[in-house]
Scaffold this motif. Structure first.
Motif, short mmCIF file in Angstrom:
data_model
loop_
_atom_site.label_atom_id
_atom_site.label_comp_id
_atom_site.label_asym_id
_atom_site.label_seq_id
_atom_site.Cartn_x
_atom_site.Cartn_y
_atom_site.Cartn_z
N ARG A 77 32.38 72.48 37.92
CA ARG A 77 31.39 71.43 37.73
C ARG A 77 31.30 70.54 38.96
O ARG A 77 30.21 70.21 39.43
CB ARG A 77 31.76 70.58 36.50
N ASN A 78 32.44 70.16 39.49
CA ASN A 78 32.44 69.20 40.59
C ASN A 78 32.16 69.82 41.95
O ASN A 78 31.68 69.13 42.85
CB ASN A 78 33.75 68.43 40.59
N LEU A 79 32.41 71.11 42.11
CA LEU A 79 31.96 71.79 43.32
C LEU A 79 30.43 71.78 43.37
O LEU A 79 29.83 71.52 44.43
CB LEU A 79 32.49 73.21 43.37
N GLY A 80 29.79 72.07 42.23
CA GLY A 80 28.32 72.02 42.18
C GLY A 80 27.80 70.62 42.41
O GLY A 80 26.85 70.41 43.18
N HIS A 81 28.41 69.64 41.75
CA HIS A 81 27.96 68.25 41.88
C HIS A 81 28.21 67.73 43.30
O HIS A 81 27.37 67.02 43.87
CB HIS A 81 28.69 67.38 40.86
N PHE A 82 29.35 68.08 43.88
CA PHE A 82 29.68 67.65 45.24
C PHE A 82 28.68 68.22 46.24
O PHE A 82 28.19 67.51 47.14
CB PHE A 82 31.10 68.10 45.58
N ALA A 83 28.35 69.51 46.09
CA ALA A 83 27.36 70.13 46.98
C ALA A 83 26.00 69.46 46.81
O ALA A 83 25.32 69.14 47.79
CB ALA A 83 27.26 71.63 46.68
N GLY A 84 25.61 69.23 45.54
CA GLY A 84 24.32 68.59 45.29
C GLY A 84 24.25 67.19 45.86
O GLY A 84 23.25 66.79 46.47
N GLN A 85 25.33 66.40 45.69
CA GLN A 85 25.36 65.03 46.20
C GLN A 85 25.30 65.00 47.72
O GLN A 85 24.62 64.15 48.31
CB GLN A 85 26.63 64.33 45.71
N ASN A 86 26.04 65.90 48.38
CA ASN A 86 26.00 65.96 49.84
C ASN A 86 24.60 66.29 50.35
O ASN A 86 24.11 65.67 51.30
CB ASN A 86 27.00 66.98 50.36
N LEU A 87 23.97 67.26 49.73
CA LEU A 87 22.62 67.65 50.14
C LEU A 87 21.63 66.52 49.86
O LEU A 87 20.71 66.28 50.64
CB LEU A 87 22.21 68.93 49.41
N TRP A 88 21.81 65.81 48.74
CA TRP A 88 20.95 64.68 48.39
C TRP A 88 21.08 63.57 49.43
O TRP A 88 20.08 63.02 49.91
CB TRP A 88 21.33 64.17 47.01
N LEU A 89 22.32 63.23 49.81
CA LEU A 89 22.54 62.19 50.81
C LEU A 89 22.03 62.61 52.18
O LEU A 89 21.52 61.78 52.95
CB LEU A 89 24.04 61.86 50.90
N PHE A 90 22.15 63.89 52.49
CA PHE A 90 21.64 64.40 53.77
C PHE A 90 20.11 64.31 53.80
O PHE A 90 19.52 63.82 54.78
CB PHE A 90 22.10 65.85 53.96
N ALA A 91 19.46 64.75 52.72
CA ALA A 91 17.99 64.70 52.66
C ALA A 91 17.48 63.26 52.63
O ALA A 91 16.36 62.99 53.09
CB ALA A 91 17.50 65.47 51.43
N LEU A 92 18.30 62.37 52.12
CA LEU A 92 17.93 60.96 51.97
C LEU A 92 17.47 60.34 53.29
O LEU A 92 16.60 59.46 53.30
CB LEU A 92 19.13 60.19 51.42
N THR A 93 18.05 60.79 54.38
CA THR A 93 17.73 60.20 55.69
C THR A 93 16.61 60.94 56.41
O THR A 93 16.20 60.51 57.49
CB THR A 93 18.99 60.21 56.58
N LEU A 94 16.13 62.03 55.82
CA LEU A 94 15.19 62.89 56.54
C LEU A 94 13.79 62.94 55.95
O LEU A 94 12.83 63.25 56.68
CB LEU A 94 15.76 64.32 56.62
N ILE A 95 13.66 62.70 54.65
CA ILE A 95 12.34 62.79 54.01
C ILE A 95 12.08 61.52 53.21
O ILE A 95 13.02 60.78 52.91
CB ILE A 95 12.24 64.04 53.09
N PRO A 96 10.81 61.25 52.86
CA PRO A 96 10.51 60.06 52.06
C PRO A 96 11.26 60.06 50.73
O PRO A 96 11.51 61.11 50.13
CB PRO A 96 8.99 60.17 51.84
N LEU A 97 11.63 58.88 50.26
CA LEU A 97 12.40 58.75 49.04
C LEU A 97 11.68 59.37 47.84
O LEU A 97 12.30 60.03 47.01
CB LEU A 97 12.69 57.27 48.76
N ALA A 98 10.38 59.14 47.73
CA ALA A 98 9.63 59.67 46.58
C ALA A 98 9.65 61.19 46.57
O ALA A 98 9.76 61.81 45.51
CB ALA A 98 8.19 59.16 46.62
#
Length: 298
Positions: A77-98
Protein backbone atom coordinates in the motif's frame (compact mmCIF):
# COMPACT_ATOMS: atom_id res chain seq x y z
CA UNK A 1 -32.36 -4.23 6.97
CA UNK A 2 -32.38 -0.65 8.38
CA UNK A 3 -30.15 1.83 6.60
CA UNK A 4 -27.78 3.90 8.72
CA UNK A 5 -28.92 7.53 9.12
CA UNK A 6 -27.44 10.01 6.65
CA UNK A 7 -26.26 13.47 7.69
CA UNK A 8 -25.46 15.32 4.45
CA UNK A 9 -25.07 18.78 6.04
CA UNK A 10 -22.57 17.53 8.62
CA UNK A 11 -20.78 15.56 5.90
CA UNK A 12 -20.57 18.73 3.78
CA UNK A 13 -18.90 20.64 6.62
CA UNK A 14 -16.34 17.87 7.09
CA UNK A 15 -15.69 17.86 3.33
CA UNK A 16 -14.97 21.59 3.43
CA UNK A 17 -12.14 20.69 5.80
CA UNK A 18 -10.86 18.08 3.34
CA UNK A 19 -11.01 20.54 0.42
CA UNK A 20 -9.09 23.12 2.45
CA UNK A 21 -6.52 20.56 3.60
CA UNK A 22 -5.76 19.16 0.13
CA UNK A 23 -5.63 22.63 -1.45
CA UNK A 24 -3.35 24.12 1.21
CA UNK A 25 -1.05 21.10 0.90
CA UNK A 26 -0.45 22.04 -2.74
CA UNK A 27 0.46 25.62 -1.84
CA UNK A 28 2.81 24.53 0.96
CA UNK A 29 4.36 21.87 -1.30
CA UNK A 30 5.26 24.47 -3.89
CA UNK A 31 6.79 26.71 -1.24
CA UNK A 32 9.19 24.08 0.11
CA UNK A 33 10.05 22.48 -3.25
CA UNK A 34 12.66 25.17 -3.89
CA UNK A 35 14.84 23.84 -1.04
CA UNK A 36 13.76 20.21 -0.59
CA UNK A 37 13.32 17.41 -3.11
CA UNK A 38 10.20 15.24 -3.09
CA UNK A 39 11.83 12.45 -1.05
CA UNK A 40 12.94 14.92 1.63
CA UNK A 41 9.50 16.55 1.77
CA UNK A 42 7.81 13.18 2.28
CA UNK A 43 10.43 12.05 4.79
CA UNK A 44 10.03 15.12 6.99
CA UNK A 45 6.25 15.12 6.53
CA UNK A 46 6.08 11.51 7.69
CA UNK A 47 8.30 12.29 10.69
CA UNK A 48 5.88 14.97 11.88
CA UNK A 49 2.95 12.71 11.02
CA UNK A 50 4.42 9.98 13.24
CA UNK A 51 4.81 12.55 16.05
CA UNK A 52 1.04 13.12 15.79
CA UNK A 53 -0.27 9.58 15.25
CA UNK A 54 1.85 7.76 17.86
CA UNK A 55 0.84 10.01 20.84
CA UNK A 56 -2.81 9.64 19.79
CA UNK A 57 -2.44 5.84 19.94
CA UNK A 58 -0.71 6.05 23.34
CA UNK A 59 -3.19 8.45 24.95
CA UNK A 60 -6.18 6.48 23.64
CA UNK A 61 -4.70 3.17 24.81
CA UNK A 62 -4.71 1.74 21.29
CA UNK A 63 -1.08 0.67 20.86
CA UNK A 64 -2.19 -2.95 20.41
CA UNK A 65 -3.83 -1.93 17.10
CA UNK A 66 -0.42 -0.98 15.69
CA UNK A 67 0.99 -4.50 15.69
CA UNK A 68 2.44 -5.40 12.27
CA UNK A 69 -0.39 -7.60 11.06
CA UNK A 70 -0.37 -8.20 7.29
CA UNK A 71 2.84 -6.19 6.95
CA UNK A 72 3.32 -7.13 3.25
CA UNK A 73 -0.04 -5.49 2.47
CA UNK A 74 1.00 -2.35 4.39
CA UNK A 75 4.29 -2.28 2.49
CA UNK A 76 2.54 -2.69 -0.88
CA UNK A 77 0.00 0.00 0.00
CA UNK A 78 2.67 2.48 1.00
CA UNK A 79 4.98 1.77 -1.92
CA UNK A 80 2.08 2.75 -4.20
CA UNK A 81 1.17 5.77 -2.09
CA UNK A 82 4.82 6.87 -1.79
CA UNK A 83 5.29 6.67 -5.56
CA UNK A 84 2.04 8.55 -6.16
CA UNK A 85 2.93 11.28 -3.64
CA UNK A 86 6.41 11.77 -5.11
CA UNK A 87 5.01 12.07 -8.63
CA UNK A 88 2.29 14.44 -7.37
CA UNK A 89 4.85 16.70 -5.67
CA UNK A 90 7.08 16.58 -8.75
CA UNK A 91 4.21 17.52 -11.08
CA UNK A 92 3.14 20.23 -8.63
CA UNK A 93 6.02 22.46 -9.72
CA UNK A 94 5.67 21.82 -13.45
CA UNK A 95 2.00 22.13 -14.45
CA UNK A 96 -0.95 24.30 -13.37
CA UNK A 97 -2.59 23.24 -10.11
CA UNK A 98 -6.02 22.74 -11.69
CA UNK A 99 -4.57 20.42 -14.34
CA UNK A 100 -2.81 18.34 -11.66
CA UNK A 101 -5.95 18.03 -9.53
CA UNK A 102 -8.08 17.13 -12.56
CA UNK A 103 -5.76 14.27 -13.54
CA UNK A 104 -5.56 13.09 -9.92
CA UNK A 105 -9.35 12.65 -9.92
CA UNK A 106 -8.95 9.80 -12.44
CA UNK A 107 -7.55 7.39 -9.86
CA UNK A 108 -10.94 5.95 -8.69
CA UNK A 109 -11.55 4.81 -12.26
CA UNK A 110 -8.18 3.04 -12.21
CA UNK A 111 -9.18 1.44 -8.90
CA UNK A 112 -12.27 -0.01 -10.59
CA UNK A 113 -10.17 -1.46 -13.39
CA UNK A 114 -7.58 -2.78 -10.94
CA UNK A 115 -10.24 -4.42 -8.78
CA UNK A 116 -11.40 -6.32 -11.87
CA UNK A 117 -7.89 -7.39 -12.87
CA UNK A 118 -6.38 -8.17 -9.46
CA UNK A 119 -9.17 -8.63 -6.89
CA UNK A 120 -11.53 -10.76 -8.97
CA UNK A 121 -14.35 -8.22 -9.08
CA UNK A 122 -16.71 -8.32 -12.07
CA UNK A 123 -16.26 -5.91 -14.98
CA UNK A 124 -19.80 -4.58 -15.37
CA UNK A 125 -21.02 -2.53 -18.36
CA UNK A 126 -21.18 0.51 -16.05
CA UNK A 127 -17.56 0.08 -14.98
CA UNK A 128 -16.51 -0.26 -18.62
CA UNK A 129 -18.45 2.91 -19.53
CA UNK A 130 -16.88 4.78 -16.61
CA UNK A 131 -13.39 3.69 -17.72
CA UNK A 132 -13.99 4.90 -21.28
CA UNK A 133 -15.42 8.21 -20.08
CA UNK A 134 -12.50 8.65 -17.68
CA UNK A 135 -9.99 8.00 -20.45
CA UNK A 136 -11.74 10.56 -22.67
CA UNK A 137 -11.64 13.10 -19.83
CA UNK A 138 -7.90 12.49 -19.31
CA UNK A 139 -7.25 13.08 -23.03
CA UNK A 140 -9.14 16.39 -22.87
CA UNK A 141 -7.25 17.56 -19.78
CA UNK A 142 -3.80 16.46 -21.01
CA UNK A 143 -4.32 17.13 -24.75
CA UNK A 144 -1.36 14.93 -25.77
CA UNK A 145 -1.91 15.64 -29.47
CA UNK A 146 -1.83 19.42 -29.07
CA UNK A 147 1.00 21.78 -29.90
CA UNK A 148 2.85 21.14 -26.61
CA UNK A 149 2.29 17.39 -26.50
CA UNK A 150 2.84 15.40 -23.31
CA UNK A 151 5.24 17.21 -20.97
CA UNK A 152 7.16 15.56 -18.11
CA UNK A 153 4.80 17.29 -15.67
CA UNK A 154 1.69 15.86 -17.37
CA UNK A 155 3.19 12.37 -17.49
CA UNK A 156 4.04 12.60 -13.78
CA UNK A 157 0.50 13.78 -12.95
CA UNK A 158 -1.05 10.90 -14.89
CA UNK A 159 1.37 8.39 -13.33
CA UNK A 160 0.59 9.63 -9.80
CA UNK A 161 -3.00 8.48 -10.31
CA UNK A 162 -1.69 4.93 -10.86
CA UNK A 163 0.25 5.16 -7.60
CA UNK A 164 -2.83 6.30 -5.67
CA UNK A 165 -4.94 3.59 -7.31
CA UNK A 166 -2.39 0.94 -6.29
CA UNK A 167 -2.54 2.24 -2.71
CA UNK A 168 -6.35 2.10 -2.75
CA UNK A 169 -6.37 -1.50 -4.01
CA UNK A 170 -4.04 -2.60 -1.21
CA UNK A 171 -6.25 -0.70 1.26
CA UNK A 172 -9.26 -2.62 -0.05
CA UNK A 173 -7.43 -5.87 0.49
CA UNK A 174 -6.34 -4.81 3.99
CA UNK A 175 -9.84 -3.89 5.12
CA UNK A 176 -11.36 -6.94 3.42
CA UNK A 177 -9.07 -9.64 4.82
CA UNK A 178 -7.84 -8.16 8.11
CA UNK A 179 -9.58 -6.15 10.83
CA UNK A 180 -7.27 -3.12 10.51
CA UNK A 181 -8.27 0.24 12.01
CA UNK A 182 -7.81 3.60 10.32
CA UNK A 183 -5.34 4.51 13.08
CA UNK A 184 -3.20 1.46 12.24
CA UNK A 185 -3.29 2.28 8.52
CA UNK A 186 -2.17 5.86 9.24
CA UNK A 187 0.57 4.68 11.64
CA UNK A 188 2.08 2.30 9.10
CA UNK A 189 1.72 4.94 6.38
CA UNK A 190 3.82 7.52 8.22
CA UNK A 191 6.28 4.93 9.59
CA UNK A 192 7.01 3.21 6.28
CA UNK A 193 7.05 6.44 4.28
CA UNK A 194 9.45 7.97 6.81
CA UNK A 195 11.79 5.05 6.06
CA UNK A 196 11.23 5.21 2.28
CA UNK A 197 11.67 8.99 2.20
CA UNK A 198 14.99 9.19 4.01
CA UNK A 199 16.46 6.11 2.31
CA UNK A 200 15.66 7.60 -1.10
CA UNK A 201 16.85 11.06 -0.03
CA UNK A 202 20.24 9.63 1.01
CA UNK A 203 20.76 7.68 -2.22
CA UNK A 204 22.52 10.66 -3.80
CA UNK A 205 24.88 10.84 -0.82
CA UNK A 206 23.22 13.72 1.01
CA UNK A 207 19.91 14.98 2.30
CA UNK A 208 19.00 18.61 2.91
CA UNK A 209 18.43 19.59 6.53
CA UNK A 210 15.12 21.19 7.34
CA UNK A 211 15.54 24.95 7.78
CA UNK A 212 13.55 27.22 10.08
CA UNK A 213 12.04 28.81 6.95
CA UNK A 214 10.71 25.49 5.64
CA UNK A 215 9.80 24.00 9.04
CA UNK A 216 6.30 25.55 9.41
CA UNK A 217 5.36 24.60 5.83
CA UNK A 218 6.48 20.98 6.21
CA UNK A 219 4.60 20.75 9.52
CA UNK A 220 1.57 22.19 7.73
CA UNK A 221 1.86 19.59 4.95
CA UNK A 222 1.81 16.87 7.63
CA UNK A 223 -1.14 18.41 9.50
CA UNK A 224 -3.11 19.24 6.35
CA UNK A 225 -2.57 15.77 4.87
CA UNK A 226 -3.63 13.90 8.00
CA UNK A 227 -6.47 16.35 8.63
CA UNK A 228 -7.78 16.13 5.07
CA UNK A 229 -7.86 12.32 5.13
CA UNK A 230 -9.54 12.35 8.55
CA UNK A 231 -12.18 14.83 7.31
CA UNK A 232 -12.82 12.73 4.21
CA UNK A 233 -13.18 9.54 6.28
CA UNK A 234 -15.49 11.32 8.73
CA UNK A 235 -17.65 12.66 5.88
CA UNK A 236 -17.97 9.15 4.39
CA UNK A 237 -19.11 7.87 7.79
CA UNK A 238 -21.91 10.46 7.81
CA UNK A 239 -23.12 10.19 4.21
CA UNK A 240 -22.69 7.84 1.24
CA UNK A 241 -20.02 8.39 -1.40
CA UNK A 242 -22.70 9.57 -3.86
CA UNK A 243 -23.17 12.64 -1.65
CA UNK A 244 -19.56 13.15 -0.56
CA UNK A 245 -17.89 12.86 -3.98
CA UNK A 246 -19.55 15.92 -5.59
CA UNK A 247 -18.36 18.01 -2.63
CA UNK A 248 -14.85 16.64 -3.01
CA UNK A 249 -14.96 17.79 -6.64
CA UNK A 250 -15.05 21.39 -5.36
CA UNK A 251 -11.30 20.99 -4.92
CA UNK A 252 -10.90 21.66 -8.63
CA UNK A 253 -12.48 25.15 -8.91
CA UNK A 254 -10.98 26.08 -5.52
CA UNK A 255 -7.45 25.15 -6.59
CA UNK A 256 -8.04 26.79 -9.98
CA UNK A 257 -8.79 30.10 -8.26
CA UNK A 258 -5.81 29.62 -5.91
CA UNK A 259 -3.52 29.02 -8.89
CA UNK A 260 -4.85 32.09 -10.66
CA UNK A 261 -4.51 34.40 -7.62
CA UNK A 262 -1.14 33.18 -6.30
CA UNK A 263 0.68 32.07 -9.45
CA UNK A 264 -1.09 33.82 -12.34
CA UNK A 265 -2.27 30.51 -13.84
CA UNK A 266 -5.06 30.80 -16.39
CA UNK A 267 -8.37 28.98 -15.92
CA UNK A 268 -8.22 26.56 -18.86
CA UNK A 269 -11.76 25.67 -19.98
CA UNK A 270 -10.56 22.32 -21.38
CA UNK A 271 -9.23 21.29 -17.96
CA UNK A 272 -12.66 21.88 -16.44
CA UNK A 273 -14.48 20.12 -19.30
CA UNK A 274 -12.22 17.08 -19.03
CA UNK A 275 -12.46 17.08 -15.25
CA UNK A 276 -16.25 17.26 -15.52
CA UNK A 277 -16.24 14.11 -17.68
CA UNK A 278 -13.90 12.34 -15.20
CA UNK A 279 -16.22 13.37 -12.36
CA UNK A 280 -19.28 12.11 -14.26
CA UNK A 281 -17.55 8.77 -14.84
CA UNK A 282 -16.73 8.43 -11.15
CA UNK A 283 -20.24 9.45 -10.11
CA UNK A 284 -21.93 6.98 -12.48
CA UNK A 285 -19.74 4.23 -11.05
CA UNK A 286 -20.54 5.22 -7.45
CA UNK A 287 -24.30 5.25 -8.09
CA UNK A 288 -24.11 1.86 -9.80
CA UNK A 289 -22.11 0.32 -6.94
CA UNK A 290 -24.49 1.83 -4.38
CA UNK A 291 -27.51 0.30 -6.11
CA UNK A 292 -25.83 -3.10 -6.38
CA UNK A 293 -24.99 -3.02 -2.67
CA UNK A 294 -28.54 -2.01 -1.77
CA UNK A 295 -29.95 -4.96 -3.72
CA UNK A 296 -27.83 -7.53 -1.89
CA UNK A 297 -29.72 -9.52 0.73
CA UNK A 298 -28.99 -8.58 4.35
Amino acid sequence: MTNAPTHPIRAAFWMMGAVFGFSSMAVAGRLVSANLDTFEILGYRSLFGLMIVLPVAIFQGRLSELRPRSLPLHVGRNLGHFAGQNLWLFALTLIPLAQLFALEFSYPILVGLGATLFLGEKMTPTRALAALMGFAGILIVARPFGADGLSIGLLAAMACAFGFATSALFTKQLTRTVNVSILAIMFWMVTLQLLFGFVCAMMDGSAAWLTLTDLPWVVWIALAGLGAHFCLTKALSLAPASIVTPIDFLRLPVIGVVGMLLYGESLDIFVFIGAGIIFAANYINILSESRRTAKRPA
